[in-house]
Design an enzyme around this catalytic site. Sequence first.
Site, PDB file in Angstrom:
ATOM      1  N   ASP A   1      -1.213 -20.804   9.907  1.00 23.79           N
ATOM      2  CA  ASP A   1      -0.585 -19.729   9.121  1.00 23.79           C
ATOM      3  C   ASP A   1       0.457 -20.290   8.161  1.00 23.79           C
ATOM      4  O   ASP A   1       0.517 -19.895   6.988  1.00 23.79           O
ATOM      5  CB  ASP A   1       0.130 -18.735  10.053  1.00 23.79           C
ATOM      6  CG  ASP A   1      -0.794 -17.630  10.515  1.00 23.79           C
ATOM      7  OD1 ASP A   1      -0.345 -16.772  11.269  1.00 23.79           O
ATOM      8  OD2 ASP A   1      -1.980 -17.651  10.126  1.00 23.79           O
TER       9      ASP A   1
ATOM     10  N   ARG B   1       0.844  -1.185   0.000  1.00 23.70           N
ATOM     11  CA  ARG B   1       0.000   0.000   0.000  1.00 23.70           C
ATOM     12  C   ARG B   1       0.889   1.248   0.000  1.00 23.70           C
ATOM     13  O   ARG B   1       2.038   1.195   0.469  1.00 23.70           O
ATOM     14  CB  ARG B   1      -0.872   0.025   1.254  1.00 23.70           C
ATOM     15  CG  ARG B   1      -1.934  -1.050   1.327  1.00 23.70           C
ATOM     16  CD  ARG B   1      -2.456  -1.132   2.750  1.00 23.70           C
ATOM     17  NE  ARG B   1      -3.572  -2.060   2.917  1.00 23.70           N
ATOM     18  CZ  ARG B   1      -3.448  -3.399   2.958  1.00 23.70           C
ATOM     19  NH1 ARG B   1      -2.270  -3.955   2.745  1.00 23.70           N
ATOM     20  NH2 ARG B   1      -4.502  -4.157   3.154  1.00 23.70           N
TER      21      ARG B   1
ATOM     22  N   HIS C   1      -7.599 -15.375  12.641  1.00 24.44           N
ATOM     23  CA  HIS C   1      -6.157 -15.597  12.667  1.00 24.44           C
ATOM     24  C   HIS C   1      -5.880 -17.065  12.907  1.00 24.44           C
ATOM     25  O   HIS C   1      -6.803 -17.855  13.088  1.00 24.44           O
ATOM     26  CB  HIS C   1      -5.501 -14.705  13.732  1.00 24.44           C
ATOM     27  CG  HIS C   1      -5.484 -13.268  13.351  1.00 24.44           C
ATOM     28  ND1 HIS C   1      -6.460 -12.385  13.741  1.00 24.44           N
ATOM     29  CD2 HIS C   1      -4.649 -12.545  12.554  1.00 24.44           C
ATOM     30  CE1 HIS C   1      -6.209 -11.192  13.233  1.00 24.44           C
ATOM     31  NE2 HIS C   1      -5.117 -11.270  12.505  1.00 24.44           N
TER      32      HIS C   1
ATOM     33  N   LEU D   1      -4.166   0.639  -4.875  1.00 24.09           N
ATOM     34  CA  LEU D   1      -5.136  -0.142  -5.645  1.00 24.09           C
ATOM     35  C   LEU D   1      -6.546   0.426  -5.531  1.00 24.09           C
ATOM     36  O   LEU D   1      -7.481  -0.065  -6.150  1.00 24.09           O
ATOM     37  CB  LEU D   1      -5.119  -1.612  -5.176  1.00 24.09           C
ATOM     38  CG  LEU D   1      -3.837  -2.390  -5.489  1.00 24.09           C
ATOM     39  CD1 LEU D   1      -3.898  -3.797  -4.881  1.00 24.09           C
ATOM     40  CD2 LEU D   1      -3.588  -2.459  -6.984  1.00 24.09           C
TER      41      LEU D   1
HETATM   42  C1  LIG Z   1       2.497 -10.207  13.050  1.00 23.02           C
HETATM   43  C2  LIG Z   1       0.980 -10.131  13.379  1.00 23.02           C
HETATM   44  C3  LIG Z   1       0.307 -11.217  12.492  1.00 23.02           C
HETATM   45  C4  LIG Z   1       0.670 -12.618  12.965  1.00 23.02           C
HETATM   46  C5  LIG Z   1      -0.069 -13.638  12.127  1.00 23.02           C
HETATM   47  C6  LIG Z   1      -1.495 -13.836  12.608  1.00 23.02           C
HETATM   48  C7  LIG Z   1      -1.481 -14.669  13.865  1.00 23.02           C
HETATM   49  C8  LIG Z   1      -2.320 -14.502  11.545  1.00 23.02           C
HETATM   50  O1  LIG Z   1      -3.008 -15.469  11.743  1.00 23.02           O
HETATM   51  S1  LIG Z   1      -2.195 -13.812   9.972  1.00 23.02           S
HETATM   52  C9  LIG Z   1      -3.508 -14.574   9.059  1.00 23.02           C
HETATM   53  C10 LIG Z   1      -4.674 -13.646   8.995  1.00 23.02           C
HETATM   54  N1  LIG Z   1      -5.744 -14.149   8.160  1.00 23.02           N
HETATM   55  C11 LIG Z   1      -5.635 -14.219   6.797  1.00 23.02           C
HETATM   56  O2  LIG Z   1      -4.641 -13.855   6.215  1.00 23.02           O
HETATM   57  C12 LIG Z   1      -6.848 -14.750   6.070  1.00 23.02           C
HETATM   58  C13 LIG Z   1      -7.238 -13.870   4.877  1.00 23.02           C
HETATM   59  N2  LIG Z   1      -7.269 -12.480   5.218  1.00 23.02           N
HETATM   60  C14 LIG Z   1      -8.251 -11.946   5.974  1.00 23.02           C
HETATM   61  O3  LIG Z   1      -9.132 -12.610   6.479  1.00 23.02           O
HETATM   62  C15 LIG Z   1      -8.138 -10.453   6.209  1.00 23.02           C
HETATM   63  O4  LIG Z   1      -7.195  -9.914   5.343  1.00 23.02           O
HETATM   64  C16 LIG Z   1      -7.712 -10.094   7.652  1.00 23.02           C
HETATM   65  C17 LIG Z   1      -8.784 -10.540   8.626  1.00 23.02           C
HETATM   66  C18 LIG Z   1      -6.390 -10.734   7.979  1.00 23.02           C
HETATM   67  C19 LIG Z   1      -7.540  -8.578   7.736  1.00 23.02           C
HETATM   68  O5  LIG Z   1      -8.792  -7.994   7.403  1.00 23.02           O
HETATM   69  P1  LIG Z   1      -8.818  -6.487   6.884  1.00 23.02           P
HETATM   70  O6  LIG Z   1     -10.198  -6.005   7.033  1.00 23.02           O
HETATM   71  O7  LIG Z   1      -7.703  -5.724   7.536  1.00 23.02           O
HETATM   72  O8  LIG Z   1      -8.391  -6.603   5.339  1.00 23.02           O
HETATM   73  P2  LIG Z   1      -9.170  -7.288   4.131  1.00 23.02           P
HETATM   74  O9  LIG Z   1     -10.609  -7.468   4.449  1.00 23.02           O
HETATM   75  O10 LIG Z   1      -8.404  -8.451   3.662  1.00 23.02           O
HETATM   76  O11 LIG Z   1      -9.102  -6.138   2.993  1.00 23.02           O
HETATM   77  C20 LIG Z   1      -7.880  -5.555   2.649  1.00 23.02           C
HETATM   78  C21 LIG Z   1      -8.213  -4.121   2.373  1.00 23.02           C
HETATM   79  O12 LIG Z   1      -7.010  -3.451   2.019  1.00 23.02           O
HETATM   80  C22 LIG Z   1      -7.153  -2.892   0.730  1.00 23.02           C
HETATM   81  N3  LIG Z   1      -5.862  -2.937   0.049  1.00 23.02           N
HETATM   82  C23 LIG Z   1      -5.022  -3.995  -0.044  1.00 23.02           C
HETATM   83  N4  LIG Z   1      -3.922  -3.670  -0.711  1.00 23.02           N
HETATM   84  C24 LIG Z   1      -4.064  -2.368  -1.060  1.00 23.02           C
HETATM   85  C25 LIG Z   1      -3.260  -1.441  -1.799  1.00 23.02           C
HETATM   86  N5  LIG Z   1      -2.070  -1.783  -2.293  1.00 23.02           N
HETATM   87  N6  LIG Z   1      -3.756  -0.160  -1.981  1.00 23.02           N
HETATM   88  C26 LIG Z   1      -4.945   0.205  -1.456  1.00 23.02           C
HETATM   89  N7  LIG Z   1      -5.764  -0.635  -0.734  1.00 23.02           N
HETATM   90  C27 LIG Z   1      -5.297  -1.904  -0.557  1.00 23.02           C
HETATM   91  C28 LIG Z   1      -8.189  -3.755   0.041  1.00 23.02           C
HETATM   92  O13 LIG Z   1      -8.738  -3.101  -1.062  1.00 23.02           O
HETATM   93  C29 LIG Z   1      -9.152  -3.985   1.176  1.00 23.02           C
HETATM   94  O14 LIG Z   1      -9.916  -2.816   1.330  1.00 23.02           O
HETATM   95  P3  LIG Z   1     -11.472  -2.937   1.752  1.00 23.02           P
HETATM   96  O15 LIG Z   1     -11.467  -3.419   3.159  1.00 23.02           O
HETATM   97  O16 LIG Z   1     -11.991  -1.545   1.587  1.00 23.02           O
HETATM   98  O17 LIG Z   1     -12.091  -3.917   0.800  1.00 23.02           O
HETATM   99  C30 LIG Z   1       0.283  -8.808  13.094  1.00 23.02           C
HETATM  100  C31 LIG Z   1      -1.208  -8.934  13.421  1.00 23.02           C
HETATM  101  C32 LIG Z   1      -1.668  -7.507  13.842  1.00 23.02           C
HETATM  102  C33 LIG Z   1      -0.432  -6.623  13.587  1.00 23.02           C
HETATM  103  C34 LIG Z   1      -0.345  -5.343  14.393  1.00 23.02           C
HETATM  104  C35 LIG Z   1      -1.615  -4.485  14.132  1.00 23.02           C
HETATM  105  O18 LIG Z   1      -1.882  -4.341  12.739  1.00 23.02           O
HETATM  106  C36 LIG Z   1      -1.480  -3.126  14.822  1.00 23.02           C
HETATM  107  C37 LIG Z   1      -0.181  -2.363  14.537  1.00 23.02           C
HETATM  108  C38 LIG Z   1      -0.300  -1.777  13.118  1.00 23.02           C
HETATM  109  C39 LIG Z   1       0.993  -0.924  12.794  1.00 23.02           C
HETATM  110  O19 LIG Z   1       0.875  -0.408  11.478  1.00 23.02           O
HETATM  111  C40 LIG Z   1       2.208  -1.878  12.879  1.00 23.02           C
HETATM  112  C41 LIG Z   1       2.329  -2.486  14.279  1.00 23.02           C
HETATM  113  C42 LIG Z   1       1.069  -3.255  14.737  1.00 23.02           C
HETATM  114  C43 LIG Z   1       1.271  -3.518  16.221  1.00 23.02           C
HETATM  115  C44 LIG Z   1       0.928  -4.599  13.918  1.00 23.02           C
HETATM  116  C45 LIG Z   1       2.169  -5.529  14.102  1.00 23.02           C
HETATM  117  C46 LIG Z   1       2.000  -6.878  13.429  1.00 23.02           C
HETATM  118  O20 LIG Z   1       1.961  -6.721  12.032  1.00 23.02           O
HETATM  119  C47 LIG Z   1       0.732  -7.588  13.894  1.00 23.02           C
HETATM  120  C48 LIG Z   1       0.862  -7.952  15.367  1.00 23.02           C
END
Ligand SMILES: C[C@H](CCC[C@H](C)C(=O)SCCNC(=O)CCNC(=O)[C@H](O)C(C)(C)COP(=O)(O)OP(=O)(O)OC[C@H]1O[C@@H](n2cnc3c(N)ncnc32)[C@H](O)[C@@H]1OP(=O)(O)O)[C@H]1CC[C@H]2[C@@H]3[C@H](O)C[C@@H]4C[C@H](O)CC[C@]4(C)[C@H]3C[C@H](O)[C@]12C
Length: 382
Positions: free
Chosen positions: A152, A36, A122, A57
């Site tokens: 995962d 992003r 997750h 996107l």
């Molecule tokens: C390290 C931690 C993660 C550990 C792994 C964890 C235990 C897992 O199990 S990961 C597996 C998660 N599940 C899946 O992957 C299954 C499929 N995906 C989903 O179900 C979903 O994606 C989701 C539930 C994971 C997330 O849902 P969300 O609503 O956020 O997103 P989506 O519905 O998928 O839609 C994506 C939207 O984004 C738009 N998009 C995508 N790309 C682009 C782009 N290039 N340009 C523009 N837009 C884009 C897309 O269009 C969608 O938009 P819409 O919704 O409008 O349709 C980490 C877990 C949590 C993290 C912390 C947390 O995030 C808070 C902090 C954030 C900070 O920034 C960084 C520090 C954090 C502490 C952060 C740190 C770590 O990363 C985590 C702890």
Amino acid sequence: MALAGVRVIELAGLAPVPFCGMILADFGAKVIRVDRTKVAMALDTQARGKRSVALNLKSPEGVAVLKRLCVQSDVILEPFRKGVMEKLGLGPEELLKENPGLIYARLTGYGQSGSYAKAAGHDINYLAMSGLLSMLGRSHDKPYAPLNLVADFAGGGLTCAFGVVLALLERTRSGRGQVIDATMVEGAAYVSSFVWKSRRIGMWNNPRGENLLDSGAPFYDTYQTSDGKYVAVGAIEPQFYTQLIHGLGLDAAKLPPQMSFTDWPELKKIFTKQFATKSQEEWACVFDGTDACVTPVLSMDEVISHPHNQERASFHRDAEGEVTPNPAPVLSRTPANVCLDRDPIIGEHTRPVLEEFGFKPTEVDQLLSAGVIECNSARARL
Ligand SMILES: C[C@H](CCC[C@H](C)C(=O)SCCNC(=O)CCNC(=O)[C@H](O)C(C)(C)COP(=O)(O)OP(=O)(O)OC[C@H]1O[C@@H](n2cnc3c(N)ncnc32)[C@H](O)[C@@H]1OP(=O)(O)O)[C@H]1CC[C@H]2[C@@H]3[C@H](O)C[C@@H]4C[C@H](O)CC[C@]4(C)[C@H]3C[C@H](O)[C@]12C
């Protein structure tokens, strides 16, 4: 390398898809991670060997850019919940129309169908839904998820990578791509098929934590040593169990039979007491070179210096000096080649990648000034 020449577009996700992308990159694929824009730092800790393009996107121009990248690519990996890509106009129908050879890998928790398909989740949720979590944990304790490894990574990223390779192989015959509906619930269950299939031979008749391989058996568990470290014991077969008893200095005639389930708690107490009499290192001197199946429980920093792991070079230190596992498996003629460069900065490769894919410099400049892309230089971020 085995995947040399394969072009992969990885849409930035949390952990499973990044792991899938890393596997493909380790084995030679050219992986471009689409990040992003307006994001401070990449959350992808599995970014080695990838290049980063920052692309919005949510703009029609951004969608058009991604389509042009996918027309010239072999694989797209998407980490979003069901329907997100379709909403962007980037669903399989659109992309496969423009590139019928594209392998469209969709890695989700619950899949592209079913009542949970749009639900967030997750690893622990998917593990729970797979049935496997109910089997994990010690006796009289609640179910326990082993980190976020099984759904995962084992059932998620790795299984998806397997699907990509299967589809690439099939495409060599058909010339056609296809959609991979990889779900972590099904992946976790699938990698655990042994558990399902061994119920009929009575492997799991007892409550959680009281079976042969789930910490119920005294000869398949961990034990603390006198220095506060641990050893792992896996002496299942009688010929190995005999060597365990000998190494522990115990008299088998005075112990209950190995497979006497009801005596396992008592036997575990005897082993616990015995292992507490020596340090981990001292037990290694007793058991190394035997078939007693006793090994030190090594920390993530100790593994790199253990002689066996050193002899095989199973681990390396990455650009940050961190101990890191090498790719597996080792292919004799086309082994993986781990990229030791630092991880990419978000948008670091936007310009070179777009130009490599045929965008004119003036087009890149226009996309940049319109905020559709970001071109960040490593120097500016360091
Ligand atoms: C390290 C931690 C993660 C550990 C792994 C964890 C235990 C897992 O199990 S990961 C597996 C998660 N599940 C899946 O992957 C299954 C499929 N995906 C989903 O179900 C979903 O994606 C989701 C539930 C994971 C997330 O849902 P969300 O609503 O956020 O997103 P989506 O519905 O998928 O839609 C994506 C939207 O984004 C738009 N998009 C995508 N790309 C682009 C782009 N290039 N340009 C523009 N837009 C884009 C897309 O269009 C969608 O938009 P819409 O919704 O409008 O349709 C980490 C877990 C949590 C993290 C912390 C947390 O995030 C808070 C902090 C954030 C900070 O920034 C960084 C520090 C954090 C502490 C952060 C740190 C770590 O990363 C985590 C702890």
